[in-house]
Design a protein around this motif. Structure first.
Motif, PDB file in Angstrom:
ATOM      1  N   GLY A 109       0.738  -1.307  -0.173  1.00  0.00           N
ATOM      2  CA  GLY A 109      -0.263   0.193   0.125  1.00  0.00           C
ATOM      3  C   GLY A 109       0.785   1.314   0.106  1.00  0.00           C
ATOM      4  N   LEU A 110       2.075   1.410  -0.055  1.00  0.00           N
ATOM      5  CA  LEU A 110       2.985   2.212  -0.088  1.00  0.00           C
ATOM      6  C   LEU A 110       4.353   2.247  -0.798  1.00  0.00           C
ATOM      7  CD1 LEU A 110       3.235   5.135   1.360  1.00  0.00           C
ATOM      8  CD2 LEU A 110       4.490   4.072   3.170  1.00  0.00           C
ATOM      9  N   VAL A 111       4.551   3.093  -1.725  1.00  0.00           N
ATOM     10  CA  VAL A 111       5.736   3.098  -2.541  1.00  0.00           C
ATOM     11  C   VAL A 111       6.437   4.460  -2.484  1.00  0.00           C
ATOM     12  CG1 VAL A 111       6.884   2.674  -4.728  1.00  0.00           C
ATOM     13  CG2 VAL A 111       4.797   1.216  -4.123  1.00  0.00           C
ATOM     14  N   GLU A 112       7.641   4.439  -2.350  1.00  0.00           N
ATOM     15  CA  GLU A 112       8.538   5.850  -2.590  1.00  0.00           C
ATOM     16  C   GLU A 112       9.559   5.532  -3.586  1.00  0.00           C
ATOM     17  OE1 GLU A 112      11.652   8.473   0.158  1.00  0.00           O
ATOM     18  OE2 GLU A 112      11.265   6.453   0.601  1.00  0.00           O
ATOM     19  N   ILE A 113       9.228   6.823  -4.379  1.00  0.00           N
ATOM     20  CA  ILE A 113      10.164   6.758  -5.614  1.00  0.00           C
ATOM     21  C   ILE A 113      11.029   8.188  -5.558  1.00  0.00           C
ATOM     22  CG2 ILE A 113       8.403   5.356  -7.103  1.00  0.00           C
ATOM     23  CD1 ILE A 113       7.468   8.023  -8.533  1.00  0.00           C
ATOM     24  N   GLY A 114      12.012   8.027  -6.590  1.00  0.00           N
ATOM     25  CA  GLY A 114      12.859   9.237  -6.371  1.00  0.00           C
ATOM     26  C   GLY A 114      14.030   9.096  -7.262  1.00  0.00           C
ATOM     27  N   PRO A 115      15.137   9.871  -7.517  1.00  0.00           N
ATOM     28  CA  PRO A 115      16.190   9.837  -8.339  1.00  0.00           C
ATOM     29  C   PRO A 115      17.083   8.545  -7.776  1.00  0.00           C
ATOM     30  CG  PRO A 115      15.900  12.196  -7.501  1.00  0.00           C
ATOM     31  CD  PRO A 115      14.857  11.159  -6.874  1.00  0.00           C
ATOM     32  N   ALA A 116      17.642   7.878  -8.610  1.00  0.00           N
ATOM     33  CA  ALA A 116      18.684   6.852  -8.485  1.00  0.00           C
ATOM     34  C   ALA A 116      19.743   7.297  -7.919  1.00  0.00           C
ATOM     35  CB  ALA A 116      18.766   5.913  -9.761  1.00  0.00           C
ATOM     36  N   GLY A 117      20.491   6.281  -7.226  1.00  0.00           N
ATOM     37  CA  GLY A 117      21.916   6.486  -6.812  1.00  0.00           C
ATOM     38  C   GLY A 117      22.030   7.410  -5.627  1.00  0.00           C
ATOM     39  N   ARG A 118      20.913   7.621  -4.651  1.00  0.00           N
ATOM     40  CA  ARG A 118      21.207   8.308  -3.347  1.00  0.00           C
ATOM     41  C   ARG A 118      21.513   7.589  -2.336  1.00  0.00           C
ATOM     42  NH1 ARG A 118      16.834  13.283  -3.702  1.00  0.00           N
ATOM     43  NH2 ARG A 118      15.683  11.754  -2.563  1.00  0.00           N
ATOM     44  N   ASP A 119      22.877   7.471  -1.993  1.00  0.00           N
ATOM     45  CA  ASP A 119      23.100   6.877  -0.608  1.00  0.00           C
ATOM     46  C   ASP A 119      22.559   7.504   0.505  1.00  0.00           C
ATOM     47  OD1 ASP A 119      25.467   7.453   1.594  1.00  0.00           O
ATOM     48  OD2 ASP A 119      25.583   5.201   0.977  1.00  0.00           O
ATOM     49  N   ASP A 120      22.021   6.984   1.553  1.00  0.00           N
ATOM     50  CA  ASP A 120      21.653   7.692   2.778  1.00  0.00           C
ATOM     51  C   ASP A 120      22.186   8.609   3.457  1.00  0.00           C
ATOM     52  OD1 ASP A 120      19.044   6.309   2.429  1.00  0.00           O
ATOM     53  OD2 ASP A 120      19.419   4.638   3.739  1.00  0.00           O
ATOM     54  N   ALA A 121      23.603   8.440   3.396  1.00  0.00           N
ATOM     55  CA  ALA A 121      24.293   9.325   4.410  1.00  0.00           C
ATOM     56  C   ALA A 121      24.701  10.634   3.411  1.00  0.00           C
ATOM     57  CB  ALA A 121      25.943   8.585   4.577  1.00  0.00           C
ATOM     58  N   ASP A 122      24.752  10.232   2.047  1.00  0.00           N
ATOM     59  CA  ASP A 122      25.126  11.407   1.195  1.00  0.00           C
ATOM     60  C   ASP A 122      23.810  12.382   1.085  1.00  0.00           C
ATOM     61  OD1 ASP A 122      27.701  10.792   0.906  1.00  0.00           O
ATOM     62  OD2 ASP A 122      27.010   9.785  -1.177  1.00  0.00           O
ATOM     63  N   LEU A 123      22.684  11.809   0.949  1.00  0.00           N
ATOM     64  CA  LEU A 123      21.433  12.332   0.999  1.00  0.00           C
ATOM     65  C   LEU A 123      21.235  13.265   2.007  1.00  0.00           C
ATOM     66  CD1 LEU A 123      18.624  12.997  -0.298  1.00  0.00           C
ATOM     67  CD2 LEU A 123      17.970  10.687   0.662  1.00  0.00           C
ATOM     68  N   LEU A 124      21.367  12.865   3.366  1.00  0.00           N
ATOM     69  CA  LEU A 124      21.295  13.425   4.542  1.00  0.00           C
ATOM     70  C   LEU A 124      22.223  14.734   4.687  1.00  0.00           C
ATOM     71  CD1 LEU A 124      19.844  13.812   7.408  1.00  0.00           C
ATOM     72  CD2 LEU A 124      21.529  12.273   8.215  1.00  0.00           C
ATOM     73  N   ASP A 125      23.465  14.618   4.265  1.00  0.00           N
ATOM     74  CA  ASP A 125      24.372  15.793   4.032  1.00  0.00           C
ATOM     75  C   ASP A 125      23.865  16.641   3.027  1.00  0.00           C
ATOM     76  OD1 ASP A 125      26.142  14.707   6.006  1.00  0.00           O
ATOM     77  OD2 ASP A 125      27.294  14.123   4.406  1.00  0.00           O
ATOM     78  N   ALA A 126      23.236  16.180   2.018  1.00  0.00           N
ATOM     79  CA  ALA A 126      22.655  17.175   0.782  1.00  0.00           C
ATOM     80  C   ALA A 126      21.312  18.029   1.532  1.00  0.00           C
ATOM     81  CB  ALA A 126      22.367  16.478  -0.315  1.00  0.00           C
ATOM     82  N   VAL A 127      20.355  17.289   2.201  1.00  0.00           N
ATOM     83  CA  VAL A 127      19.301  17.922   2.726  1.00  0.00           C
ATOM     84  C   VAL A 127      19.911  19.011   3.732  1.00  0.00           C
ATOM     85  CG1 VAL A 127      17.485  17.463   4.254  1.00  0.00           C
ATOM     86  CG2 VAL A 127      17.724  15.815   2.183  1.00  0.00           C
ATOM     87  N   ARG A 128      20.729  18.844   4.514  1.00  0.00           N
ATOM     88  CA  ARG A 128      20.998  19.999   5.562  1.00  0.00           C
ATOM     89  C   ARG A 128      21.820  20.931   5.018  1.00  0.00           C
ATOM     90  NH1 ARG A 128      23.295  15.081   9.497  1.00  0.00           N
ATOM     91  NH2 ARG A 128      21.493  14.613  10.503  1.00  0.00           N
ATOM     92  N   SER A 129      22.384  20.886   3.811  1.00  0.00           N
ATOM     93  CA  SER A 129      23.019  21.854   3.159  1.00  0.00           C
ATOM     94  C   SER A 129      22.302  22.758   2.387  1.00  0.00           C
ATOM     95  CB  SER A 129      24.436  21.410   2.605  1.00  0.00           C
ATOM     96  OG  SER A 129      24.139  20.547   1.383  1.00  0.00           O
ATOM     97  N   GLY A 130      21.194  22.222   1.805  1.00  0.00           N
ATOM     98  CA  GLY A 130      20.318  22.797   0.755  1.00  0.00           C
ATOM     99  C   GLY A 130      19.268  22.185   0.421  1.00  0.00           C
ATOM    100  N   PRO A 131      18.467  22.532  -0.504  1.00  0.00           N
ATOM    101  CA  PRO A 131      17.199  22.011  -1.261  1.00  0.00           C
ATOM    102  C   PRO A 131      17.582  20.896  -2.082  1.00  0.00           C
ATOM    103  CG  PRO A 131      16.928  24.333  -1.291  1.00  0.00           C
ATOM    104  CD  PRO A 131      18.329  24.032  -0.938  1.00  0.00           C
ATOM    105  N   VAL A 132      17.015  19.886  -1.965  1.00  0.00           N
ATOM    106  CA  VAL A 132      17.205  18.613  -3.035  1.00  0.00           C
ATOM    107  C   VAL A 132      15.748  18.342  -3.462  1.00  0.00           C
ATOM    108  CG1 VAL A 132      19.242  17.727  -1.683  1.00  0.00           C
ATOM    109  CG2 VAL A 132      16.998  16.825  -1.196  1.00  0.00           C
ATOM    110  N   ALA A 133      15.797  17.464  -4.717  1.00  0.00           N
ATOM    111  CA  ALA A 133      14.600  16.759  -5.139  1.00  0.00           C
ATOM    112  C   ALA A 133      13.758  16.101  -4.043  1.00  0.00           C
ATOM    113  CB  ALA A 133      14.751  16.326  -6.554  1.00  0.00           C
ATOM    114  N   PRO A 134      12.682  16.590  -3.783  1.00  0.00           N
ATOM    115  CA  PRO A 134      11.732  15.439  -2.855  1.00  0.00           C
ATOM    116  C   PRO A 134      11.626  14.139  -3.704  1.00  0.00           C
ATOM    117  CG  PRO A 134      10.169  17.064  -3.843  1.00  0.00           C
ATOM    118  CD  PRO A 134      11.852  17.556  -4.279  1.00  0.00           C
ATOM    119  N   THR A 135      11.264  13.211  -2.699  1.00  0.00           N
ATOM    120  CA  THR A 135      10.791  12.006  -3.246  1.00  0.00           C
ATOM    121  C   THR A 135       9.166  12.052  -3.268  1.00  0.00           C
ATOM    122  OG1 THR A 135      10.995  10.861  -1.001  1.00  0.00           O
ATOM    123  CG2 THR A 135      12.921  10.720  -2.373  1.00  0.00           C
ATOM    124  N   ILE A 136       8.615  11.293  -3.833  1.00  0.00           N
ATOM    125  CA  ILE A 136       7.285  10.910  -3.992  1.00  0.00           C
ATOM    126  C   ILE A 136       6.753   9.625  -3.271  1.00  0.00           C
ATOM    127  CG2 ILE A 136       5.189  10.760  -5.251  1.00  0.00           C
ATOM    128  CD1 ILE A 136       6.560  12.339  -7.367  1.00  0.00           C
TER     129      ILE A 136
END
Length: 138
Positions: free
Chosen positions: A36-63
């Motif tokens: 009943g739930l699926v998350e989609i987004g850009p490929a190749g986003r490592d969780d640690a790198d994504l967290l750093d990117a989110v903290r430093s500025g806007p990133v494309a949201p997932t759906i």
């Protein structure tokens, strides 16, 4: 620091069908799936790198595509806008129609520079001008 827009949730009857549609439209991948739930987004986003990117500025949201029992009743209050990056606006509209979209009339005049479509569950979205080389310049 302010909050960041990290996810957008889209209610639907069939998350798997909309996952197939939206991953093809956006060239995204499934990041997480459960009943009943699926998350989609850009490929190749490592969780640690994504967290750093989110903290430093806007990133494309997932759906998140979330299964709900209710039907869509009226025009969306919020909708997606997509811009083709490697083809003309008209070619992109035709590609998305072939993926299962339909044309939607929400009262546009016919003079708009964008095209209003609806995904397979009727959620309206707009195809804007092309950003492809030769179609867009600053």
């Amino acid at each position: 620091m302010a909050s960041r827009l990290t996810e957008i949730s889209l209610d639907c009857h069939d998350p798997d069908r909309l996952t197939e549609f939206w991953t093809a439209v956006l060239d995204w991948v499934v990041l997480h799936r459960e009943p009943g739930l699926v998350e989609i987004g850009p490929a190749g986003r490592d969780d640690a790198d994504l967290l750093d990117a989110v903290r430093s500025g806007p990133v494309a949201p997932t759906i998140f595509l979330a299964q709900v029992p209710e039907d869509k009743v009226t025009k969306n209050r919020v909708h997606f806008d997509v811009s083709p990056v490697d083809r003309s606006h008209d070619d992109e509209v035709e590609r998305i129609l072939a993926l299962g979209a339909t044309r939607a009339d929400i009262g546009q005049s016919g003079e708009e520079s964008w095209t209003v479509l609806a995904d397979p569950e009727g959620n309206e979205f707009c195809v804007l001008r092309s950003l492809a080389p030769g179609h867009f310049s600053l």
